[in-house]
Motif scaffolding. Structure first.
Motif, PDB file in Angstrom:
ATOM      1  N   ALA A  22       0.463   9.299  49.727  1.00 52.73           N
ATOM      2  CA  ALA A  22      -0.870   9.638  49.230  1.00 52.73           C
ATOM      3  C   ALA A  22      -0.830  10.986  48.523  1.00 52.73           C
ATOM      4  CB  ALA A  22      -1.883   9.673  50.374  1.00 52.73           C
ATOM      5  N   GLU A  23      -1.796  11.227  47.648  1.00 52.08           N
ATOM      6  CA  GLU A  23      -1.848  12.459  46.877  1.00 52.08           C
ATOM      7  C   GLU A  23      -2.408  13.592  47.737  1.00 52.08           C
ATOM      8  OE1 GLU A  23      -2.624  15.468  44.148  1.00 52.08           O
ATOM      9  OE2 GLU A  23      -4.278  14.457  45.155  1.00 52.08           O
ATOM     10  N   ILE A  24      -1.777  14.748  47.692  1.00 51.38           N
ATOM     11  CA  ILE A  24      -2.136  15.851  48.589  1.00 51.38           C
ATOM     12  C   ILE A  24      -3.548  16.357  48.342  1.00 51.38           C
ATOM     13  CG2 ILE A  24      -1.672  18.293  49.107  1.00 51.38           C
ATOM     14  CD1 ILE A  24       1.290  17.704  48.990  1.00 51.38           C
ATOM     15  N   VAL A  25      -3.890  16.649  47.101  1.00 46.94           N
ATOM     16  CA  VAL A  25      -5.195  17.258  46.823  1.00 46.94           C
ATOM     17  C   VAL A  25      -6.328  16.356  47.281  1.00 46.94           C
ATOM     18  CG1 VAL A  25      -6.768  18.037  45.005  1.00 46.94           C
ATOM     19  CG2 VAL A  25      -4.358  18.718  44.938  1.00 46.94           C
ATOM     20  N   GLU A  26      -6.270  15.089  46.912  1.00 49.44           N
ATOM     21  CA  GLU A  26      -7.357  14.179  47.297  1.00 49.44           C
ATOM     22  C   GLU A  26      -7.401  13.981  48.808  1.00 49.44           C
ATOM     23  OE1 GLU A  26      -9.814  13.141  45.379  1.00 49.44           O
ATOM     24  OE2 GLU A  26      -8.845  14.439  43.911  1.00 49.44           O
ATOM     25  N   SER A  27      -6.245  13.897  49.448  1.00 50.63           N
ATOM     26  CA  SER A  27      -6.201  13.730  50.904  1.00 50.63           C
ATOM     27  C   SER A  27      -6.848  14.924  51.601  1.00 50.63           C
ATOM     28  CB  SER A  27      -4.758  13.564  51.383  1.00 50.63           C
ATOM     29  OG  SER A  27      -4.185  12.372  50.887  1.00 50.63           O
ATOM     30  N   TYR A  28      -6.506  16.120  51.137  1.00 49.99           N
ATOM     31  CA  TYR A  28      -7.027  17.315  51.806  1.00 49.99           C
ATOM     32  C   TYR A  28      -8.477  17.603  51.430  1.00 49.99           C
ATOM     33  CZ  TYR A  28      -3.021  18.370  54.576  1.00 49.99           C
ATOM     34  OH  TYR A  28      -2.057  18.302  55.553  1.00 49.99           O
ATOM     35  N   LYS A  29      -8.910  17.131  50.286  1.00 43.74           N
ATOM     36  CA  LYS A  29     -10.343  17.193  49.985  1.00 43.74           C
ATOM     37  C   LYS A  29     -11.114  16.321  50.973  1.00 43.74           C
ATOM     38  CE  LYS A  29     -10.463  18.401  45.070  1.00 43.74           C
ATOM     39  NZ  LYS A  29     -10.819  17.951  43.699  1.00 43.74           N
ATOM     40  N   HIS A  30     -10.571  15.139  51.252  1.00 46.13           N
ATOM     41  CA  HIS A  30     -11.189  14.266  52.258  1.00 46.13           C
ATOM     42  C   HIS A  30     -11.223  14.949  53.616  1.00 46.13           C
ATOM     43  CE1 HIS A  30     -11.794  10.699  54.878  1.00 46.13           C
ATOM     44  NE2 HIS A  30     -10.904  11.318  55.652  1.00 46.13           N
ATOM     45  N   ASN A  31     -10.085  15.513  54.031  1.00 47.65           N
ATOM     46  CA  ASN A  31     -10.015  16.159  55.347  1.00 47.65           C
ATOM     47  C   ASN A  31     -10.962  17.347  55.448  1.00 47.65           C
ATOM     48  OD1 ASN A  31      -7.947  14.393  56.213  1.00 47.65           O
ATOM     49  ND2 ASN A  31      -6.386  15.670  55.248  1.00 47.65           N
ATOM     50  N   HIS A  32     -11.041  18.112  54.378  1.00 53.88           N
ATOM     51  CA  HIS A  32     -11.949  19.259  54.347  1.00 53.88           C
ATOM     52  C   HIS A  32     -13.394  18.805  54.486  1.00 53.88           C
ATOM     53  CE1 HIS A  32     -13.695  22.874  51.948  1.00 53.88           C
ATOM     54  NE2 HIS A  32     -13.605  23.162  53.234  1.00 53.88           N
ATOM     55  N   LYS A  33     -13.757  17.781  53.727  1.00 52.60           N
ATOM     56  CA  LYS A  33     -15.125  17.253  53.779  1.00 52.60           C
ATOM     57  C   LYS A  33     -15.421  16.691  55.166  1.00 52.60           C
ATOM     58  CE  LYS A  33     -18.262  14.060  51.414  1.00 52.60           C
ATOM     59  NZ  LYS A  33     -18.382  13.040  50.330  1.00 52.60           N
ATOM     60  N   PHE A  34     -14.426  16.033  55.789  1.00 58.26           N
ATOM     61  CA  PHE A  34     -14.623  15.466  57.126  1.00 58.26           C
ATOM     62  C   PHE A  34     -14.938  16.561  58.125  1.00 58.26           C
ATOM     63  CE2 PHE A  34     -12.877  14.446  61.305  1.00 58.26           C
ATOM     64  CZ  PHE A  34     -13.572  13.285  61.613  1.00 58.26           C
ATOM     65  N   LEU A  35     -14.169  17.638  58.119  1.00 60.81           N
ATOM     66  CA  LEU A  35     -14.416  18.723  59.071  1.00 60.81           C
ATOM     67  C   LEU A  35     -15.720  19.433  58.788  1.00 60.81           C
ATOM     68  CD1 LEU A  35     -10.854  20.279  59.526  1.00 60.81           C
ATOM     69  CD2 LEU A  35     -12.115  18.821  61.127  1.00 60.81           C
ATOM     70  N   GLN A  36     -16.064  19.578  57.513  1.00 63.27           N
ATOM     71  CA  GLN A  36     -17.368  20.185  57.181  1.00 63.27           C
ATOM     72  C   GLN A  36     -18.509  19.355  57.747  1.00 63.27           C
ATOM     73  OE1 GLN A  36     -16.929  20.530  52.838  1.00 63.27           O
ATOM     74  NE2 GLN A  36     -17.141  22.754  53.060  1.00 63.27           N
ATOM     75  N   SER A  37     -18.389  18.041  57.621  1.00 63.68           N
ATOM     76  CA  SER A  37     -19.460  17.173  58.136  1.00 63.68           C
ATOM     77  C   SER A  37     -19.500  17.188  59.656  1.00 63.68           C
ATOM     78  CB  SER A  37     -19.280  15.746  57.632  1.00 63.68           C
ATOM     79  OG  SER A  37     -18.103  15.161  58.185  1.00 63.68           O
ATOM     80  N   LEU A  38     -18.327  17.327  60.291  1.00 61.04           N
ATOM     81  CA  LEU A  38     -18.252  17.326  61.749  1.00 61.04           C
ATOM     82  C   LEU A  38     -18.807  18.614  62.334  1.00 61.04           C
ATOM     83  CD1 LEU A  38     -17.133  15.642  64.195  1.00 61.04           C
ATOM     84  CD2 LEU A  38     -15.036  17.009  63.978  1.00 61.04           C
ATOM     85  N   PHE A  39     -18.541  19.729  61.633  1.00 61.22           N
ATOM     86  CA  PHE A  39     -18.948  21.018  62.159  1.00 61.22           C
ATOM     87  C   PHE A  39     -20.074  21.650  61.348  1.00 61.22           C
ATOM     88  CE2 PHE A  39     -14.802  20.353  63.995  1.00 61.22           C
ATOM     89  CZ  PHE A  39     -14.976  20.823  65.280  1.00 61.22           C
TER      90      PHE A  39
END
Length: 286
Positions: A269-286
């Motif tokens: 998987a592509e790093i930038v898009e993967s980590y954008k997803h992960n960043h957004k996930f944690l923002q929504s969680l916290f």
């Protein structure tokens, strides 16, 4: 004075928030976690270019690995430190914490040179203005079922802890040990400079309930957090992220206010898009 439109707008906001599971008080309490990523997980191990990549992703910071035996843990070099500081200022991306991943290959529990590495990591952290140094205890440095290795680590920690205390730096143990085993080491050293670098995935993989273990350690023994799934995007693996949020609320954990995304990208998987997803996930969680 509020007019009718303002009253309706603010009433709607309060109504929406009232359904939040943790209540408005909990929502406010946990506002402020900064989200970074480990440079090795971004494909930029011990490379200042990780800051540019983090900016593209939208991250707040980067956890920087100090290097390896081949380059003599080159982050100890003040010229390289200045490169990081200059690029951090240019990009606005913080150097959030540092790590000695090479301890997995050259173990702190036995290799003589690693005592100097850990001592120097305190000075490096101070120069970079970061509060936490992660010390990795996996692979060759694993302390599980190793009484002699554990005793040697305690001996070494007792020597370096006053140096860390003086410079207000925390040395964080990341390992597969249980909460009780971590507490044993911390109690034996007897220094506030030694804490646990907590990883929910590691704890689960070691066979423990990560939420129970987190509560056992409590807010005072944990310095910072890794958020990962190992080869899977955050939210798509088996970590109970809702439970993670709840246990952080319950313990009122803050640490140094940083959480780092690590190894949360599917293979190929592509790093930038993967980590954008992960960043957004944690923002929504916290």
């Amino acid at each position: 004075m509020w007019n009718r439109r303002t009253f309706i707008r603010n009433t709607s906001i309060v109504t929406a928030l009232s359904g939040y599971a943790g209540s408005i008080e909990t929502l406010v309490k946990n506002h402020g976690f900064k989200i970074g990523a480990c440079d090795w997980s971004l494909g930029k191990n011990s490379d200042p270019e990780a800051l540019n990549l983090a900016k593209e992703i939208g991250l707040d910071g980067v956890m920087v690995n100090m290097g390896n035996a081949a380059n003599n843990l080159h982050l100890r070099n003040k010229e390289l430190q200045q490169q990081y500081l200059d690029l951090s200022k240019k990009t606005g991306v913080k150097i959030s914490s540092i790590a000695i991943g090479e301890l997995n290959n050259v173990p702190y529990k036995s290799a003589p040179e690693t005592e100097q590495w850990v001592w120097d990591s305190v000075d490096t952290a101070k120069n970079l203005g970061v509060p936490v140094v992660l010390l990795a205890f996996f692979s060759k440095n694993d302390l599980r079922n190793d009484k002699a290795g554990t005793e040697e680590v305690i001996r070494r920690f007792k020597k370096v802890a006053p140096h860390a205390e003086k410079n207000k730096i925390i040395l964080g143990i990341e390992s597969y040990l249980s909460a009780d085993e971590h507490k044993f080491i911390i109690d034996k050293v007897g220094s506030p400079a030694i804490k646990v670098y907590y990883d929910f995935r590691n704890t689960q993989d070691a066979g423990y309930d990560p939420l129970v273990e987190f509560k056992k350690l409590g807010r005072e023994m944990i310095c910072e957090l890794h958020m990962k799934e190992n080869g899977i995007l955050l939210g798509e693996g088996t970590v109970n992220w809702k439970g993670v949020r709840e246990v952080i609320d319950e313990t009122n954990f803050k640490g140094d206010n940083w959480m780092q995304i690590e190894w949360a990208k599917p293979d190929k998987a592509e790093i930038v898009e993967s980590y954008k997803h992960n960043h957004k996930f944690l923002q929504s969680l916290f």
